[in-house]
Design a protein around this motif. Structure first.
Motif, PDB file in Angstrom:
ATOM      1  N   ASP A 105       0.833  -1.185   0.000  1.00  0.00           N
ATOM      2  CA  ASP A 105       0.000   0.000   0.000  1.00  0.00           C
ATOM      3  C   ASP A 105       0.880   1.251   0.000  1.00  0.00           C
ATOM      4  N   LEU A 106       1.954   1.211   0.796  1.00  0.00           N
ATOM      5  CA  LEU A 106       2.877   2.342   0.819  1.00  0.00           C
ATOM      6  C   LEU A 106       3.498   2.537  -0.547  1.00  0.00           C
ATOM      7  N   LEU A 107       3.865   1.407  -1.187  1.00  0.00           N
ATOM      8  CA  LEU A 107       4.470   1.501  -2.514  1.00  0.00           C
ATOM      9  C   LEU A 107       3.500   2.140  -3.485  1.00  0.00           C
ATOM     10  N   SER A 108       2.216   1.710  -3.421  1.00  0.00           N
ATOM     11  CA  SER A 108       1.303   2.296  -4.400  1.00  0.00           C
ATOM     12  C   SER A 108       1.057   3.763  -4.082  1.00  0.00           C
ATOM     13  N   ARG A 109       1.146   4.133  -2.804  1.00  0.00           N
ATOM     14  CA  ARG A 109       1.051   5.567  -2.503  1.00  0.00           C
ATOM     15  C   ARG A 109       2.256   6.320  -3.060  1.00  0.00           C
ATOM     16  N   ALA A 116      -0.568   9.867 -10.191  1.00  0.00           N
ATOM     17  CA  ALA A 116      -1.917  10.358 -10.483  1.00  0.00           C
ATOM     18  C   ALA A 116      -2.003  11.843 -10.169  1.00  0.00           C
ATOM     19  N   VAL A 117      -1.306  12.258  -9.135  1.00  0.00           N
ATOM     20  CA  VAL A 117      -1.324  13.669  -8.776  1.00  0.00           C
ATOM     21  C   VAL A 117      -0.612  14.494  -9.856  1.00  0.00           C
ATOM     22  N   ARG A 296      -5.773  12.321  -1.695  1.00  0.00           N
ATOM     23  CA  ARG A 296      -6.153  12.136  -0.300  1.00  0.00           C
ATOM     24  C   ARG A 296      -5.237  11.121   0.366  1.00  0.00           C
ATOM     25  N   ARG A 297      -4.927  10.029  -0.386  1.00  0.00           N
ATOM     26  CA  ARG A 297      -4.065   9.002   0.200  1.00  0.00           C
ATOM     27  C   ARG A 297      -2.650   9.530   0.401  1.00  0.00           C
ATOM     28  N   VAL A 298      -2.190  10.382  -0.535  1.00  0.00           N
ATOM     29  CA  VAL A 298      -0.851  10.955  -0.376  1.00  0.00           C
ATOM     30  C   VAL A 298      -0.841  11.910   0.811  1.00  0.00           C
ATOM     31  N   LEU A 299      -1.888  12.719   0.923  1.00  0.00           N
ATOM     32  CA  LEU A 299      -1.947  13.670   2.041  1.00  0.00           C
ATOM     33  C   LEU A 299      -1.978  12.941   3.380  1.00  0.00           C
ATOM     34  N   ALA A 300      -2.649  11.775   3.404  1.00  0.00           N
ATOM     35  CA  ALA A 300      -2.713  11.021   4.658  1.00  0.00           C
ATOM     36  C   ALA A 300      -1.302  10.658   5.115  1.00  0.00           C
TER      37      ALA A 300
END
Ligand code: ATP
Ligand code: MG
Length: 567
Positions: A105-109, A116-117, A296-300
């Motif tokens: 999950d960290l890798l995909s973030r 994507a950003v 949102r996931r990156v900001l988290a």
């Protein structure tokens, strides 16, 4: 993030606007030229339009190139900045804050979400700004020539550029929010399959895990099909609007008696072409939704609170004479119902050696993590030379208090490079000295490649005991004034384990040492034995004192020495 690259972004948007305006002007001029030429005027009456067509055609190509260059430059720079930020946010989370995320999950973030950003810049910001400007110019021009046609065009553009994308937003919002987690889940399943393949095979669970992974893949595919369908419908709708608007404008132009004949094709083509930058808005909105979930996931991650706060102005690094003291230290992991370490006192003056023993889960490793400043006590204080350890920089603390963690990691490189991590300037003799202390020298000498032997990913090409002792050699090479050793004999046969502990206690003499162990042999060599149970100190004293009285230590002793009388 975008603010830092605003100049480049403005450049990209301007180039894009000029490109689309040139395309619009090219079509308008070409239409006029063809219609006028049909009337067979003298060539001189056409020459300006001919030059215009050439100029607009060239400008369109040149500026398109410039827009791609500037847009991607801005996006890639923003990407680098953002990835750096995410990495910087992850560093203070390690090691104790990271288990909250799964590695896939960290890798995909880190990878796909951050990309994507980036899409936000290239495929959303630039096209939206371009569409607004070009639509404005097209409507303005049409208004000058034939106001009713301008009204029709404005309505068409608003339908294709605002209404259709908005409709799509509501249709696609739900899938978009589920898309990024679904991708992460698929990645997680695959990491589990890869890393856990041996365990899955050992327990006959491979089929089940494969089915789970396939299901995750199907779920993602379903979501993506849904998204693609919405995009396709949106695109088709916008094109319908484009065609209808062009026809309507043409009909209005033909009906308007006042209009010169040559202007009819001009208006028709301007209307047709003005939709070109508006049509990509449908996929742009799609991207926007997807990147919002990713954002949102990156900001988290960016906002995750590090488990240890670094001081704003740290104390100067402590020297080599170090006294460490724990005063009623408690540690509670987030969401745990009880303290993992509960009110522990411990004093380590220079040269003092302490052994920490206790059943599994009693808090031994947590205590060491606290000493290395990997986690913050929830109550009590850790003092380093009389100062709260929180006033020092974490790295300065670990320069004097460090050692072998229970799950020490070996890097996918040679034995030499794995050891040199602790002391980059160490000579081969230093390395062999440390290996000798860790009882690995003979083994390394027997290897054909010696110190250049590769240990494999995570040390997968060496045995568990060798892995632990390589980590030990690394810690001994670092030679900190306070050495922490978490189960250094794990994975060794009893005899080697006992010899190693005896060696360790001999070589770390004169250095403060905390030895966590489940084997009680050789503990008569330490100054104090601390027995932990459920996070609390239940007994403490010398080995001789503790073994003589009934209590947990004596129980542990008998458990590990089935025939104590013969020892
Ligand atoms: N990262 C974590 N998050 C939440 N709870 C944790 C975490 N690490 C450990 N714990 C819990 O804290 C308690 C103490 O764990 P710790 O690893 O310190 O035990 P230990 O004495 O080192 O055990 P072992 O001998 O098995 O290594 C256990 O109940 C464990 O479940
Ligand atoms: Mg442990």
């Amino acid at each position: 993030m975008l603010r830092a690259h605003l100049g480049r972004l403005v450049l990209a948007v301007s180039a894009s606007v000029v490109t689309e305006l040139a395309a619009l002007a090219l079509m308008g001029t070409a239409a006029w030229l063809l219609a006028r030429a049909a009337q067979q005027p003298p060539l001189a009456a056409l020459s300006l339009a001919i030059v215009g067509v050439r100029a607009f055609a060239t400008a369109r190509g040149v500026f398109r190139y410039g827009e791609r260059l500037a847009g991607h430059d801005a996006a890639l720079r923003a990407l680098a900045t953002l990835r750096g930020r995410v990495y910087d946010a992850l560093v203070p989370l390690a090691p104790s804050g990271l288990p909250a995320y799964r590695s896939a999950d960290l890798l995909s973030r880190m990878v796909s979400d951050v990309e994507a950003v980036q899409d936000l810049v290239v495929r959303v910001l630039v096209p939206v700004s371009t569409a607004v400007v070009v639509a404005g110019v097209a409507v303005g021009f049409t208004a000058l020539v034939l106001p009713p046609a301008a009204v029709v065009l404005a309505i068409g553009l608003a339908l294709a550029g605002v209404v259709v994308p908005l409709l799509m937003v509501s249709a696609a919002r739900r899938t978009a929010r589920r898309l990024a987690p679904a991708r992460a889940e698929l990645a997680e399943r695959h990491t589990d399959l890869l890393h856990g393949s041996a365990d899955l095979a050992a327990f006959g669970a491979t089929e089940q895990a494969l089915t789970d992974a396939e299901r995750a893949g199907e779920r993602l595919a379903r979501l993506e099909r849904g998204t693609a369908l919405t995009t396709a419908l949106g695109g088709a709708g916008s094109m319908l609007v484009q065609g209808a608007t062009t026809v309507a404008v043409t009909v209005l132009a033909l009906d308007a008696g006042s209009l010169a004949g040559v202007m009819v094709p001009v208006l028709a083509l301007v209307a047709l072409i003005s939709f070109e930058p508006v049509l990509p808005l449908v996929p742009a909105v799609q991207r926007l939704l997807e990147s919002r979930a990713s954002m949102r996931r990156v900001l988290a991650v960016l906002d995750a609170r590090p488990p240890v706060a670094e001081p704003a102005s740290p104390l100067p690094a402590p020297g080599r004479d170090v006294t460490v003291e724990l005063r009623s230290v408690s540690v509670r992991y987030p969401e745990a119902s009880r303290d993992a370490v509960d009110g522990v006192d411990l004093r380590l003056t220079p040269g003092r050696r302490v052994a920490v023993v206790g059943t599994s889960g009693s808090g031994k490793s947590t205590l060491l993590a606290c000493l290395m400043r990997f986690i913050e006590p929830s109550a009590g204080t850790v003092l380093l030379n009389g100062h709260d350890v929180r006033d020092y920089d974490g790295d300065d603390v670990r320069a004097v208090i460090t050692g072998v963690t229970q799950d020490a990691h070996l890097f996918h490189t040679t034995i030499r490079e794995n050891l040199r991590l602790a002391r980059p300037d160490a000579s081969d003799d230093d390395l062999l000295g440390a290996l000798e202390l860790a009882r690995l020298r003979d083994w390394v000498s027997s290897l054909p490649a010696g110190l250049d032997t590769e240990v494999g990913e995570g040390g997968g090409q060496v045995s568990g005991g060798q892995r632990q002792r390589l980590a030990l050699a690394r810690a001994l090479l670092a030679d900190p004034p306070v050495v922490l050793l978490d189960e250094p004999t794990e994975g060794l046969d009893p005899q080697t384990a006992d010899e190693l502990v005896a060696d360790l206690l001999a070589t770390t003499r004169g250095r403060s040492t905390v030895l966590v162990t489940h084997r009680l042999f050789g503990l008569d060599g330490v100054d104090e034995v601390v027995v932990l149970h459920a996070g609390r100190v239940v007994q403490r004293g010398t080995h001789a004192d503790l073994v003589a009285v009934a209590g947990p230590y004596q129980d542990l002793w008998w458990a590990s020495h089935p025939a104590p009388a013969s020892k």
